[in-house]
Design a protein around this motif. Structure first.
Motif, PDB file in Angstrom:
ATOM      1  N   CYS A 211      -6.064  -6.167   2.723  1.00 60.05           N
ATOM      2  CA  CYS A 211      -5.185  -5.243   2.001  1.00 60.05           C
ATOM      3  C   CYS A 211      -5.881  -4.781   0.725  1.00 60.05           C
ATOM      4  CB  CYS A 211      -3.881  -5.941   1.619  1.00 60.05           C
ATOM      5  SG  CYS A 211      -2.961  -6.674   2.990  1.00 60.05           S
ATOM      6  N   GLY A 212      -5.993  -3.474   0.555  1.00 60.85           N
ATOM      7  CA  GLY A 212      -6.620  -2.948  -0.663  1.00 60.85           C
ATOM      8  C   GLY A 212      -8.034  -3.452  -0.845  1.00 60.85           C
ATOM      9  N   SER A 213      -8.833  -3.399   0.213  1.00 61.26           N
ATOM     10  CA  SER A 213     -10.166  -3.997   0.186  1.00 61.26           C
ATOM     11  C   SER A 213     -11.210  -3.113  -0.495  1.00 61.26           C
ATOM     12  CB  SER A 213     -10.639  -4.288   1.611  1.00 61.26           C
ATOM     13  OG  SER A 213     -11.971  -4.770   1.607  1.00 61.26           O
ATOM     14  N   GLU A 238      -9.128 -10.683  15.370  1.00 58.44           N
ATOM     15  CA  GLU A 238      -8.551  -9.344  15.298  1.00 58.44           C
ATOM     16  C   GLU A 238      -8.398  -8.946  13.836  1.00 58.44           C
ATOM     17  OE1 GLU A 238      -4.860  -6.702  17.113  1.00 58.44           O
ATOM     18  OE2 GLU A 238      -4.736  -8.891  17.126  1.00 58.44           O
ATOM     19  N   TRP A 239      -9.046  -7.845  13.456  1.00 61.85           N
ATOM     20  CA  TRP A 239      -9.102  -7.425  12.058  1.00 61.85           C
ATOM     21  C   TRP A 239      -8.268  -6.165  11.865  1.00 61.85           C
ATOM     22  CZ3 TRP A 239     -14.284  -5.615   9.364  1.00 61.85           C
ATOM     23  CH2 TRP A 239     -14.023  -5.376   7.992  1.00 61.85           C
ATOM     24  N   THR A 240      -7.288  -6.255  10.970  1.00 63.31           N
ATOM     25  CA  THR A 240      -6.463  -5.114  10.585  1.00 63.31           C
ATOM     26  C   THR A 240      -6.629  -4.876   9.099  1.00 63.31           C
ATOM     27  OG1 THR A 240      -4.822  -5.650  12.291  1.00 63.31           O
ATOM     28  CG2 THR A 240      -4.129  -4.165  10.529  1.00 63.31           C
ATOM     29  N   ASN A 241      -6.895  -3.632   8.727  1.00 65.03           N
ATOM     30  CA  ASN A 241      -7.115  -3.289   7.317  1.00 65.03           C
ATOM     31  C   ASN A 241      -6.060  -2.308   6.836  1.00 65.03           C
ATOM     32  OD1 ASN A 241      -8.747  -3.031   4.783  1.00 65.03           O
ATOM     33  ND2 ASN A 241      -8.939  -0.931   5.515  1.00 65.03           N
ATOM     34  N   LEU A 242      -5.268  -2.738   5.851  1.00 62.45           N
ATOM     35  CA  LEU A 242      -4.269  -1.865   5.257  1.00 62.45           C
ATOM     36  C   LEU A 242      -4.850  -1.222   4.001  1.00 62.45           C
ATOM     37  CD1 LEU A 242      -2.552  -3.893   7.008  1.00 62.45           C
ATOM     38  CD2 LEU A 242      -0.682  -3.442   5.422  1.00 62.45           C
ATOM     39  N   HIS A 243      -4.678   0.090   3.891  1.00 61.88           N
ATOM     40  CA  HIS A 243      -5.174   0.796   2.706  1.00 61.88           C
ATOM     41  C   HIS A 243      -4.138   1.813   2.260  1.00 61.88           C
ATOM     42  CE1 HIS A 243      -6.240   4.554   4.945  1.00 61.88           C
ATOM     43  NE2 HIS A 243      -6.357   3.706   5.944  1.00 61.88           N
ATOM     44  N   SER A 244      -4.006   1.956   0.951  1.00 62.29           N
ATOM     45  CA  SER A 244      -3.045   2.887   0.387  1.00 62.29           C
ATOM     46  C   SER A 244      -3.763   4.125  -0.148  1.00 62.29           C
ATOM     47  CB  SER A 244      -2.268   2.213  -0.747  1.00 62.29           C
ATOM     48  OG  SER A 244      -1.377   3.132  -1.364  1.00 62.29           O
ATOM     49  N   PRO A 245      -3.235   5.310   0.102  1.00 63.06           N
ATOM     50  CA  PRO A 245      -3.895   6.539  -0.361  1.00 63.06           C
ATOM     51  C   PRO A 245      -4.113   6.583  -1.877  1.00 63.06           C
ATOM     52  CG  PRO A 245      -2.197   7.060   1.248  1.00 63.06           C
ATOM     53  CD  PRO A 245      -2.036   5.605   0.908  1.00 63.06           C
ATOM     54  N   ASN A 246      -3.245   5.929  -2.639  1.00 58.96           N
ATOM     55  CA  ASN A 246      -3.355   5.967  -4.105  1.00 58.96           C
ATOM     56  C   ASN A 246      -3.982   4.710  -4.697  1.00 58.96           C
ATOM     57  OD1 ASN A 246      -2.146   8.540  -4.509  1.00 58.96           O
ATOM     58  ND2 ASN A 246      -0.143   7.632  -4.094  1.00 58.96           N
ATOM     59  N   ASP A 247      -4.510   3.849  -3.854  1.00 62.87           N
ATOM     60  CA  ASP A 247      -5.134   2.606  -4.319  1.00 62.87           C
ATOM     61  C   ASP A 247      -6.575   2.896  -4.730  1.00 62.87           C
ATOM     62  OD1 ASP A 247      -6.203   0.070  -4.700  1.00 62.87           O
ATOM     63  OD2 ASP A 247      -5.269  -0.789  -2.921  1.00 62.87           O
ATOM     64  N   VAL A 248      -6.863   2.778  -6.032  1.00 58.43           N
ATOM     65  CA  VAL A 248      -8.210   3.099  -6.508  1.00 58.43           C
ATOM     66  C   VAL A 248      -9.238   2.080  -6.036  1.00 58.43           C
ATOM     67  CG1 VAL A 248      -7.338   4.299  -8.548  1.00 58.43           C
ATOM     68  CG2 VAL A 248      -7.900   1.869  -8.708  1.00 58.43           C
ATOM     69  N   GLY A 252      -8.726   4.981  -1.681  1.00 58.06           N
ATOM     70  CA  GLY A 252      -7.807   5.808  -0.921  1.00 58.06           C
ATOM     71  C   GLY A 252      -8.151   5.960   0.538  1.00 58.06           C
ATOM     72  N   ALA A 253      -9.051   5.120   1.050  1.00 60.45           N
ATOM     73  CA  ALA A 253      -9.492   5.270   2.443  1.00 60.45           C
ATOM     74  C   ALA A 253      -9.644   3.915   3.109  1.00 60.45           C
ATOM     75  CB  ALA A 253     -10.811   6.035   2.492  1.00 60.45           C
ATOM     76  N   GLY A 254      -9.771   3.956   4.436  1.00 57.62           N
ATOM     77  CA  GLY A 254      -9.917   2.733   5.210  1.00 57.62           C
ATOM     78  C   GLY A 254     -11.360   2.311   5.379  1.00 57.62           C
ATOM     79  N   LEU A 255     -11.596   1.489   6.414  1.00 57.66           N
ATOM     80  CA  LEU A 255     -12.926   0.925   6.646  1.00 57.66           C
ATOM     81  C   LEU A 255     -13.501   1.269   8.020  1.00 57.66           C
ATOM     82  CD1 LEU A 255     -12.375  -2.681   5.206  1.00 57.66           C
ATOM     83  CD2 LEU A 255     -13.691  -0.830   4.146  1.00 57.66           C
ATOM     84  N   SER A 256     -12.742   1.964   8.862  1.00 57.54           N
ATOM     85  CA  SER A 256     -13.190   2.183  10.235  1.00 57.54           C
ATOM     86  C   SER A 256     -14.481   2.988  10.319  1.00 57.54           C
ATOM     87  CB  SER A 256     -12.091   2.863  11.052  1.00 57.54           C
ATOM     88  OG  SER A 256     -11.704   4.084  10.458  1.00 57.54           O
ATOM     89  N   HIS A 257     -14.789   3.781   9.287  1.00 58.42           N
ATOM     90  CA  HIS A 257     -16.038   4.544   9.296  1.00 58.42           C
ATOM     91  C   HIS A 257     -17.235   3.662   8.941  1.00 58.42           C
ATOM     92  CE1 HIS A 257     -14.825   4.428   5.117  1.00 58.42           C
ATOM     93  NE2 HIS A 257     -15.978   4.932   4.717  1.00 58.42           N
ATOM     94  N   GLY A 270       3.187   3.845  -2.853  1.00 53.68           N
ATOM     95  CA  GLY A 270       3.632   4.550  -4.049  1.00 53.68           C
ATOM     96  C   GLY A 270       2.471   5.055  -4.886  1.00 53.68           C
ATOM     97  N   GLY A 271       2.741   5.306  -6.168  1.00 53.82           N
ATOM     98  CA  GLY A 271       1.742   5.886  -7.061  1.00 53.82           C
ATOM     99  C   GLY A 271       0.647   4.924  -7.456  1.00 53.82           C
ATOM    100  N   VAL A 272      -0.285   5.427  -8.235  1.00 52.93           N
ATOM    101  CA  VAL A 272      -1.474   4.664  -8.610  1.00 52.93           C
ATOM    102  C   VAL A 272      -1.130   3.336  -9.268  1.00 52.93           C
ATOM    103  CG1 VAL A 272      -3.528   4.676 -10.089  1.00 52.93           C
ATOM    104  CG2 VAL A 272      -2.900   6.734  -8.812  1.00 52.93           C
ATOM    105  N   ALA A 273      -0.113   3.313 -10.101  1.00 52.17           N
ATOM    106  CA  ALA A 273       0.213   2.102 -10.861  1.00 52.17           C
ATOM    107  C   ALA A 273       0.568   0.920  -9.966  1.00 52.17           C
ATOM    108  CB  ALA A 273       1.359   2.386 -11.824  1.00 52.17           C
ATOM    109  N   LYS A 274       1.160   1.183  -8.796  1.00 49.54           N
ATOM    110  CA  LYS A 274       1.607   0.109  -7.910  1.00 49.54           C
ATOM    111  C   LYS A 274       0.872   0.060  -6.576  1.00 49.54           C
ATOM    112  CE  LYS A 274       4.962  -1.608 -10.452  1.00 49.54           C
ATOM    113  NZ  LYS A 274       4.950  -3.018 -10.920  1.00 49.54           N
ATOM    114  N   ALA A 275      -0.003   1.009  -6.339  1.00 50.76           N
ATOM    115  CA  ALA A 275      -0.613   1.135  -5.012  1.00 50.76           C
ATOM    116  C   ALA A 275      -1.427  -0.088  -4.598  1.00 50.76           C
ATOM    117  CB  ALA A 275      -1.487   2.383  -4.954  1.00 50.76           C
TER     118      ALA A 275
END
Length: 297
Positions: A211-213, A238-248, A252-257, A270-275
């Protein structure tokens, strides 16, 4: 129904008073509330979440001053090696910021940490803020400092991994949820073959949720896997990666690439402060689905 054992691997900004009992209780309450409100409650069943604290493994240096306060840190300045790491990390986060870097003596002083960071770091941090958004570097520097403490100090890193391995051995957990720097720590353990094996000789951990890696950062990846190779985990995990668009932190992106065998899931935190907040990640439906799947397997 027996409780399913889950290990959480925490990230930065915990503070020296964050104990295993305290962290475990906070994560447990969030997960329990999410399960109770979820359509997956029956499939998930009871879960016992243990979050081993590794804060004691980190030395109290100047890099911890900003995070913990003057009473928790020594007065050692940032050395040349750490400065180079921080500069590289900030440059890789926002490459276009290099062209915006201001060489004037006062550049970056508005960050409010003069005397603890070098002029070069302050100038680059200011430039990144101009490109990535005001306040971004304030969040990034938390991650960068502790990532440096883990990646560049093997004695510290070994002590951190030992805490996680002890918790895995004691609980027999097959599920790991790793947040922020914790994802780097546990990925490193998988790569080193330091995760206890299961009773059948296979991997003891079969479900890995990040999460938020910050593993998308080149300077972080170079510390835990072979340069030029894709990120990957052992067969049977089994690897699952959660990412938030506003997480600095995850940019803002995942890891599949960058990784093979990973499933990216967008978490709208939510917004940047809590992402980047771990509790917002824990409450995501995808986390509960993976736990339910692990119980059924």
């Amino acid at each position: 129904m027996n409780a399913l054992q889950v290990i959480g691997v925490h990230g930065i900004k915990q503070g020296s008073s964050a104990t295993t009992a305290g962290l475990s209780s906070k994560w447990q309450k969030t997960l329990d509330a999410a399960v109770a409100a979820s359509k997956h409650a029956e499939q998930v069943g009871p879960v016992e979440l243990t979050v081993p604290s590794y804060q004691g493994a980190f030395p109290k240096t100047a890099t911890r001053f900003i995070r913990l306060g003057p009473d928790e840190a020594d007065d050692a300045p940032v050395d040349e090696e750490e400065e180079a790491f921080i500069l590289e990390a900030l440059a890789s986060y926002a490459p276009s910021a290099l062209a915006e870097e201001d060489d004037s003596p006062l550049a970056g002083h508005t960050l409010g940490v003069v005397g603890r960071l070098t002029p070069r770091i302050l100038r680059r941090a200011h430039a990144v803020d101009q490109v990535a958004g005001r306040g971004v570097t304030g969040r990034l520097l938390w991650v960068v400092r502790e990532a440096h403490g883990y990646l560049r100090h093997e004695e510290t890193a070994a002590a951190v991994r030992a805490e996680i391995r002890a918790a895995l051995t004691a609980t027999g957990a097959r599920v790991v949820i790793a947040h922020s720097l914790g994802s780097v720590v546990f990925y490193d353990m998988l790569s080193r073959g330091e995760v206890p094996t299961g009773h059948d000789g296979g991997p003891g951990v079969t479900t890995f949720i990040t999460c938020g890696s910050p593993l998308s950062w080149l300077c972080v990846r170079e510390g835990v896997h072979t340069p030029g190779a894709p990120l990957s985990v052992p067969a049977g995990v089994e690897w699952t990666n959660l990412h938030s668009p506003n997480d600095v932190v995850n940019k803002g992106a995942g890891l599949s690439h960058l990784a093979v065998g990973v499933t990216d899931v967008v978490a709208y935190n939510g917004g940047v402060a809590k992402a980047h907040d771990v509790h917002r990640y824990l409450a995501q439906d995808a986390v509960l689905e993976r736990i339910a799947k692990a119980r059924a397997s």
